[in-house]
Design a protein around this motif. Structure first.
Motif, PDB file in Angstrom:
ATOM      1  N   TYR B 115       0.818  -1.213   0.000  1.00 20.06           N
ATOM      2  CA  TYR B 115       0.000   0.000   0.000  1.00 20.06           C
ATOM      3  C   TYR B 115       0.853   1.265   0.000  1.00 20.06           C
ATOM      4  O   TYR B 115       0.326   2.369   0.018  1.00 20.06           O
ATOM      5  CB  TYR B 115      -0.948   0.012   1.204  1.00 20.06           C
ATOM      6  N   PHE B 118       4.313   3.761  -3.673  1.00 18.69           N
ATOM      7  CA  PHE B 118       4.626   5.103  -4.166  1.00 18.69           C
ATOM      8  C   PHE B 118       5.048   6.040  -3.026  1.00 18.69           C
ATOM      9  O   PHE B 118       5.284   7.228  -3.268  1.00 18.69           O
ATOM     10  CB  PHE B 118       3.421   5.713  -4.894  1.00 18.69           C
ATOM     11  N   VAL B 139       0.574   5.594  -0.152  1.00 18.79           N
ATOM     12  CA  VAL B 139       0.274   5.857  -1.565  1.00 18.79           C
ATOM     13  C   VAL B 139       0.801   4.721  -2.429  1.00 18.79           C
ATOM     14  O   VAL B 139       1.955   4.289  -2.275  1.00 18.79           O
ATOM     15  CB  VAL B 139       0.897   7.201  -2.007  1.00 18.79           C
ATOM     16  N   SER B 140      -0.045   4.235  -3.309  1.00 18.05           N
ATOM     17  CA  SER B 140       0.347   3.170  -4.231  1.00 18.05           C
ATOM     18  C   SER B 140      -0.563   3.238  -5.450  1.00 18.05           C
ATOM     19  O   SER B 140      -1.458   4.081  -5.524  1.00 18.05           O
ATOM     20  CB  SER B 140       0.220   1.800  -3.566  1.00 18.05           C
ATOM     21  N   GLY B 143      -4.200   3.341  -4.793  1.00 19.85           N
ATOM     22  CA  GLY B 143      -4.848   4.552  -4.328  1.00 19.85           C
ATOM     23  C   GLY B 143      -4.111   5.142  -3.134  1.00 19.85           C
ATOM     24  O   GLY B 143      -3.009   4.708  -2.780  1.00 19.85           O
ATOM     25  N   ILE B 144      -4.746   6.138  -2.540  1.00 16.91           N
ATOM     26  CA  ILE B 144      -4.168   6.843  -1.396  1.00 16.91           C
ATOM     27  C   ILE B 144      -4.989   6.480  -0.173  1.00 16.91           C
ATOM     28  O   ILE B 144      -6.123   6.932  -0.011  1.00 16.91           O
ATOM     29  CB  ILE B 144      -4.183   8.365  -1.621  1.00 16.91           C
ATOM     30  N   ALA B 145      -4.432   5.630   0.678  1.00 18.25           N
ATOM     31  CA  ALA B 145      -5.108   5.206   1.899  1.00 18.25           C
ATOM     32  C   ALA B 145      -4.433   5.880   3.089  1.00 18.25           C
ATOM     33  O   ALA B 145      -3.446   6.594   2.941  1.00 18.25           O
ATOM     34  CB  ALA B 145      -5.041   3.686   2.031  1.00 18.25           C
TER      35      ALA B 145
END
Lengths: 339, 339
Positions: B115, B118, B139-140, B143-145
């Motif tokens: 996850y 990025f 960030v991956s 998405g952005i969790a």
């Protein structure tokens, strides 16, 4: 078969039902979509629940006075703002044979909060002990969130607020505890960076959810390459050499936009781990009422009843009608391949 | 001042720090963004954490062989897939006067899961009892969790997984329990239908979050008309005739894309309820290093230290550098208007 809630409204669709056994009955919790019955040609209208006044209202606009986009039959875009052409509520239907249903004349769950001004949609029912937990899409201009309700008898319902913030729909709660916790699949829809994928979460009380994990993604070049999401509530399978949770999900094909159904087999002790996955769809739109309709090319399930080898799938066809199909568990399992 | 983690990488930005008092020190948890140092003119490169091999890798593409879009300096779109031009980790800096900082030579929190391929970005720190809870953007490509970690000493850190699924960032956890529960503001980013707005949630254990409620929306025609999100961790104010949680948030202006700061005053017993809100920004990009930079026109805070009337705001300027500004609590409160 389904009466509208008000004279000004007409039922435009009865679809995407939750399904569960309750005593000797099969219960469906139908999504009933209602649209404004009479709209002059130079007007557009949208039915909306207004939480401030606590009532359903009909908004109307003169086409000539606004930028109006009605490309998608499900929505009307007025001056850049999206409204839905129909508003949905949830209604109980009962059957003793699982095929012939009596639909109740009044709604079970109506929009009642600011998070539901555009409707409540696509319920799933999970029985744990004597309680039936109902999750549903709470739709409003704030987005599509997931709300929770519960009942013991399908007559009196309690509401428990928003359990997944927008946009998150297609939540399916597993019918049992694993390691002392409840587990659910959910489907966030990230804007910009991200993928429309199935995630899992767990909870000790059904209300607060954590430990979010990625479960499954769309598969490039396959029937589920555009987006995927939860379908029916997963059920435990111990047969045909497999042991796990079988989750019937929906997948959308990029090229055609078709909604089909497949299955995920999840590890019995960890439903975030996919053990196997349908190579081809287990069901795809074929019948005329699946291929054509309010939104054609769609089979979409929110519930099934499993009895031995027979998996009785209740599903919405073309966002218009409710249909049923009996599938063979053995054949679903035979069609599973690599995760 | 900040050393890169590897020879192949260069530090392209040090910004958006969490801030908190720890004993006699002020601690910042800086977002350190690193980019690939040497990229041939006919190539593009992206640094990525590869969880499968447990290491940072540099992906490179020949410009001639792919569709490459580098319009946004923060990302590279290769054949329709988004990669970031830099990867961020979190690094501790310490100061005894709150102005002069020593930055640690090694990271505190590096990307370590799928996850976070990025990067990990934009931390917030909330102290409850002797524990410092750290939430951050994970960030991956998924998405952005929002991930959660904790520490007692800013030397040893524990990780606690994903607490808000994608896309959800700008989470700020309130420093205390209300009605026996923890409370947080969060900022879901719904795709399609919905608004980029601030929501609240509560938890009994910091890990599972529920009871999601809408808190604040962008305001049409105002400085925060495009989108809004949490900024610094809210702090309790009992002064100047007000009692509540003061939450410094960021707002984006549609016309200019400028990121400015404002304040929400939240009810002391219910932080989902806005009592008052800044009419005008309490801070907007003015200095050259705020107006121009890696991503110009941005002041963005993740943390402040409040001491009497002085509200010392640490903030990222133009997604490039870390800056500090002392604001007057009395003036912030005087600038509040209708919610």
């Amino acid at each position: 078969m389904v009466q509208p809630t008000r004279d000004e409204l007409g039922v435009v669709g009865v679809f995407n039902p939750a399904a569960i056994r309750h005593g000797d009955d099969t219960i469906l919790l139908l999504r009933v979509a209602e649209g404004v019955r009479e709209v002059a040609e130079d007007m557009v209208a949208a039915p909306v629940y207004d939480a401030a006044v606590g009532a359903m209202v009909i908004r109307r606009w003169h086409r000539g006075e606004h930028r109006v986009d009605t490309t998608d039959p499900r929505m009307t875009v007025i001056d850049g703002k999206t409204w839905l052409t129909s508003i949905s509520h949830l209604r109980v239907a009962r059957s003793s044979d699982g095929i012939h249903f009596i639909v109740e004349p009044v709604p079970a769950l109506l929009p009642t909060t600011v998070y539901e001004s555009f409707g409540v949609e696509d319920a799933r029912i999970t029985r744990i002990d004597a309680t039936y937990w109902i999750n549903y899409s709470a739709v409003s201009s704030y987005g599509i969130a997931t709300g929770l309700a519960s009942t013991r008898d399908f007559r009196v319902f309690a509401r428990h607020g928003i359990i997944f913030p927008p946009n998150n729909r297609d939540v399916t709660i597993l019918p049992g505890r694993i390691g002392g916790r409840y587990h659910a699949l959910h489907r966030p829809m990230p804007a910009g960076l991200g993928e429309v994928a199935i995630w899992s979460a767990s909870s000790h009380d059904m209300l607060a959810w954590g430990d979010h994990r990625l479960v499954a993604m769309p598969r490039a070049g396959r029937w589920d390459d555009e987006k995927i999401g939860g379908g029916a509530v997963p059920f435990r399978v111990r047969a045909h050499g497999v042991d796990g949770w079988l989750a019937v999900y929906h997948g959308v094909t990029k090229a055609s936009g078709t909604y089909s159904l497949g299955a995920l087999l999840l590890a019995p002790d960890d439903p975030s781990r996919v053990v196997a996955r349908s190579i081809d769809p287990i069901m795809a739109p074929e019948a005329p009422y699946e291929r054509e309709g309010f939104y054609g090319g769609v089979v979409f399930t929110c519930g099934l009843v499993d009895e031995g080898d027979r998996v009785r799938v209740y599903y919405g066809a073309a966002d218009g009608v409710t249909a049923v199909a009996d599938l063979s568990l053995a054949r679903i399992i035979a069609g599973l391949g690599a995760p």
